[in-house]
Design a protein around this motif. Structure first.
Motif, PDB file in Angstrom:
ATOM      1  N   GLU A  26     -13.808   5.453  -3.689  1.00 11.89           N
ATOM      2  CA  GLU A  26     -13.957   6.558  -4.631  1.00 11.89           C
ATOM      3  C   GLU A  26     -13.269   7.820  -4.113  1.00 11.89           C
ATOM      4  N   GLN A  27     -13.438   8.131  -2.841  1.00 17.82           N
ATOM      5  CA  GLN A  27     -12.784   9.299  -2.260  1.00 17.82           C
ATOM      6  C   GLN A  27     -11.262   9.136  -2.248  1.00 17.82           C
ATOM      7  N   GLN A  28     -10.798   7.937  -1.931  1.00 15.68           N
ATOM      8  CA  GLN A  28      -9.368   7.668  -1.937  1.00 15.68           C
ATOM      9  C   GLN A  28      -8.783   7.843  -3.336  1.00 15.68           C
ATOM     10  N   LEU A  29      -9.510   7.359  -4.338  1.00 11.48           N
ATOM     11  CA  LEU A  29      -9.035   7.479  -5.714  1.00 11.48           C
ATOM     12  C   LEU A  29      -8.967   8.952  -6.123  1.00 11.48           C
ATOM     13  N   CYS A  30      -9.969   9.733  -5.736  1.00  7.80           N
ATOM     14  CA  CYS A  30      -9.952  11.169  -6.041  1.00  7.80           C
ATOM     15  C   CYS A  30      -8.738  11.836  -5.409  1.00  7.80           C
ATOM     16  N   ARG A  31      -8.479  11.508  -4.143  1.00  6.34           N
ATOM     17  CA  ARG A  31      -7.309  12.075  -3.461  1.00  6.34           C
ATOM     18  C   ARG A  31      -6.023  11.710  -4.180  1.00  6.34           C
TER      19      ARG A  31
ATOM     20  N   GLU B 233     -11.464  -4.579  -8.262  1.00  2.00           N
ATOM     21  CA  GLU B 233     -12.877  -4.335  -8.597  1.00  2.00           C
ATOM     22  C   GLU B 233     -13.356  -2.998  -8.021  1.00  2.00           C
ATOM     23  N   GLY B 234     -12.813  -2.643  -6.842  1.00  3.88           N
ATOM     24  CA  GLY B 234     -13.188  -1.380  -6.235  1.00  3.88           C
ATOM     25  C   GLY B 234     -12.732  -0.192  -7.069  1.00  3.88           C
ATOM     26  N   ILE B 235     -11.530  -0.298  -7.647  1.00  3.65           N
ATOM     27  CA  ILE B 235     -11.014   0.758  -8.515  1.00  3.65           C
ATOM     28  C   ILE B 235     -11.839   0.834  -9.799  1.00  3.65           C
TER      29      ILE B 235
ATOM     30  N   GLY C 269       0.846  -1.186   0.000  1.00  4.91           N
ATOM     31  CA  GLY C 269       0.000   0.000   0.000  1.00  4.91           C
ATOM     32  C   GLY C 269       0.881   1.235   0.000  1.00  4.91           C
ATOM     33  N   GLU C 270       0.441   2.259  -0.701  1.00  6.01           N
ATOM     34  CA  GLU C 270       1.222   3.483  -0.766  1.00  6.01           C
ATOM     35  C   GLU C 270       1.062   4.279   0.525  1.00  6.01           C
ATOM     36  N   ILE C 271       2.178   4.739   1.076  1.00  3.55           N
ATOM     37  CA  ILE C 271       2.122   5.581   2.266  1.00  3.55           C
ATOM     38  C   ILE C 271       2.357   7.049   1.920  1.00  3.55           C
ATOM     39  N   SER C 272       2.951   7.315   0.761  1.00  2.00           N
ATOM     40  CA  SER C 272       3.113   8.697   0.292  1.00  2.00           C
ATOM     41  C   SER C 272       3.646   8.668  -1.133  1.00  2.00           C
ATOM     42  N   MET C 273       3.541   9.818  -1.798  1.00  2.00           N
ATOM     43  CA  MET C 273       4.134   9.968  -3.122  1.00  2.00           C
ATOM     44  C   MET C 273       5.000  11.218  -3.131  1.00  2.00           C
ATOM     45  N   VAL C 274       6.024  11.198  -3.977  1.00  2.46           N
ATOM     46  CA  VAL C 274       6.968  12.310  -4.053  1.00  2.46           C
ATOM     47  C   VAL C 274       7.141  12.710  -5.513  1.00  2.46           C
ATOM     48  N   GLY C 275       7.035  14.001  -5.767  1.00  2.00           N
ATOM     49  CA  GLY C 275       7.271  14.528  -7.111  1.00  2.00           C
ATOM     50  C   GLY C 275       8.237  15.684  -7.047  1.00  2.00           C
TER      51      GLY C 275
ATOM     52  N   ASN D 216       0.654  18.422 -16.630  1.00  2.00           N
ATOM     53  CA  ASN D 216      -0.622  18.509 -17.345  1.00  2.00           C
ATOM     54  C   ASN D 216      -1.675  17.670 -16.633  1.00  2.00           C
ATOM     55  N   ASN D 217      -2.823  17.484 -17.283  1.00  2.82           N
ATOM     56  CA  ASN D 217      -3.928  16.755 -16.643  1.00  2.82           C
ATOM     57  C   ASN D 217      -4.017  15.305 -17.114  1.00  2.82           C
ATOM     58  N   HIS D 218      -2.916  14.782 -17.640  1.00  2.17           N
ATOM     59  CA  HIS D 218      -2.880  13.390 -18.093  1.00  2.17           C
ATOM     60  C   HIS D 218      -1.955  12.584 -17.178  1.00  2.17           C
ATOM     61  N   LEU D 219      -2.377  11.387 -16.819  1.00  3.45           N
ATOM     62  CA  LEU D 219      -1.498  10.529 -16.045  1.00  3.45           C
ATOM     63  C   LEU D 219      -1.735   9.069 -16.397  1.00  3.45           C
ATOM     64  N   ALA D 220      -0.667   8.305 -16.276  1.00  2.00           N
ATOM     65  CA  ALA D 220      -0.765   6.873 -16.527  1.00  2.00           C
ATOM     66  C   ALA D 220      -1.359   6.201 -15.301  1.00  2.00           C
ATOM     67  N   MET D 221      -2.394   5.394 -15.518  1.00  2.00           N
ATOM     68  CA  MET D 221      -3.004   4.697 -14.397  1.00  2.00           C
ATOM     69  C   MET D 221      -3.722   3.451 -14.882  1.00  2.00           C
ATOM     70  N   THR D 222      -3.222   2.310 -14.470  1.00  3.62           N
ATOM     71  CA  THR D 222      -3.962   1.080 -14.701  1.00  3.62           C
ATOM     72  C   THR D 222      -4.749   0.782 -13.429  1.00  3.62           C
ATOM     73  N   GLN D 223      -5.795  -0.018 -13.563  1.00  2.00           N
ATOM     74  CA  GLN D 223      -6.585  -0.381 -12.388  1.00  2.00           C
ATOM     75  C   GLN D 223      -5.730  -1.160 -11.391  1.00  2.00           C
ATOM     76  N   GLU D 224      -4.834  -1.977 -11.901  1.00  2.00           N
ATOM     77  CA  GLU D 224      -3.953  -2.749 -11.031  1.00  2.00           C
ATOM     78  C   GLU D 224      -3.015  -1.831 -10.249  1.00  2.00           C
ATOM     79  N   LEU D 225      -2.458  -0.805 -10.928  1.00  2.00           N
ATOM     80  CA  LEU D 225      -1.575   0.137 -10.255  1.00  2.00           C
ATOM     81  C   LEU D 225      -2.311   0.861  -9.132  1.00  2.00           C
ATOM     82  N   ALA D 226      -3.477   1.405  -9.440  1.00  2.00           N
ATOM     83  CA  ALA D 226      -4.235   2.150  -8.435  1.00  2.00           C
ATOM     84  C   ALA D 226      -4.622   1.248  -7.265  1.00  2.00           C
ATOM     85  N   ALA D 227      -5.003   0.014  -7.569  1.00 10.46           N
ATOM     86  CA  ALA D 227      -5.387  -0.924  -6.510  1.00 10.46           C
ATOM     87  C   ALA D 227      -4.199  -1.202  -5.587  1.00 10.46           C
TER      88      ALA D 227
END
Length: 238
Positions: free
Chosen positions: A129-134, A164-166, A49-55, A145-156
């Motif tokens: 849904e709220q977690q995905l929005c965050r 299935e939740g994603i 599980g992701e605990i944080s992201m860094v950019g 920009n407003n484009h990002l790579a995201m597979t359902q597996e990555l987000a999950a």
């Protein structure tokens, strides 16, 4: 910080690249420019599980100057791009000069801790849904920009939920016209609406980051300050 500039190396950050595993001794720190790195906690059974992201607001490797030398998390590239790499010893030496860089790194660490704490609360109390929005909003803040790579597996994997939740959450957002999702790519069509649908966790993290790391004035075209903001320019241009 001119002492550090000659030791910075621009390196590619390919999707899925692991910068370090749990328990590894940190030999470099990374300052992402247009890439995003996820810090993941990996369980014994392989679940993560992701605990944080860094950019471009920060760096990878805070354990180094906090005295730990290693960390129980895994650092993996979530969005491809580039980063500046700096040998660990160089950063530690500069940190212990007790100058402006030390203060900046400590303020960044505080913002990172805020993100980690809010992520833990969000994962416990808010809907998928709220977690995905965050997660989408935090990613957008670190991209040009407003484009990002995201597979359902990555987000999950990042959110620590079932795929299935994603699928359901992304489908709802697409029906509302907030995002367009196709072939592993997401385009955010309505950011204000995405912020409305997110829980308060995104706003808390964003507000604290802006408080601790105020944005710099636009850099001169072609200058080294363009590589990232706000942490990158202050390190590279100071």
């Amino acid at each position: 910080m001119n002492r550090l500039r000659s030791h910075l190396e621009l390196v590619p950050m390919s999707f899925g690249k692991v910068l370090y595993e749990s328990g590894d001794t940190l030999r470099h720190v990374y300052f992402p420019t247009d890439s995003i790195v996820s810090l993941l906690y990996v369980m014994e059974n392989g679940a993560s599980g992701e605990i944080s992201m860094v950019g471009n607001e920060g760096l990878i490797g805070v354990a180094l100057f906090m005295g730990g030398e290693s960390t129980p998390s895994r650092a993996v590239v979530q969005s491809a791009g580039t980063a500046y790499r700096l040998p660990a010893r160089r950063l530690k030496d500069e940190f212990h000069r007790y100058g402006e860089l030390q203060l900046l790194l400590l303020r960044y660490t505080q913002s990172l801790i805020t993100q980690m704490c809010q992520t833990a609360v969000c994962n416990r109390h808010h809907s998928v849904e709220q977690q995905l929005c965050r997660w989408l909003l935090l990613s957008l803040d670190r991209l040009p920009n407003n484009h990002l790579a995201m597979t359902q597996e990555l987000a999950a994997n990042m959110l620590g939920v079932r795929r299935e939740g994603i699928t359901d959450a992304a489908g709802k957002l697409q029906k509302l016209g907030v995002i367009e999702y196709r072939r592993g790519h997401v385009t955010v069509l309505d950011r204000p609406r995405l912020e409305e649908l997110s829980c308060e966790c995104y706003a808390v993290v964003r507000k604290e980051t802006d408080r601790l790391l105020p944005r710099l004035p636009p850099p001169l075209a072609g200058s080294i300050q363009e590589v990232s903001e706000p942490l990158g320019p202050r390190l590279l241009a100071a």
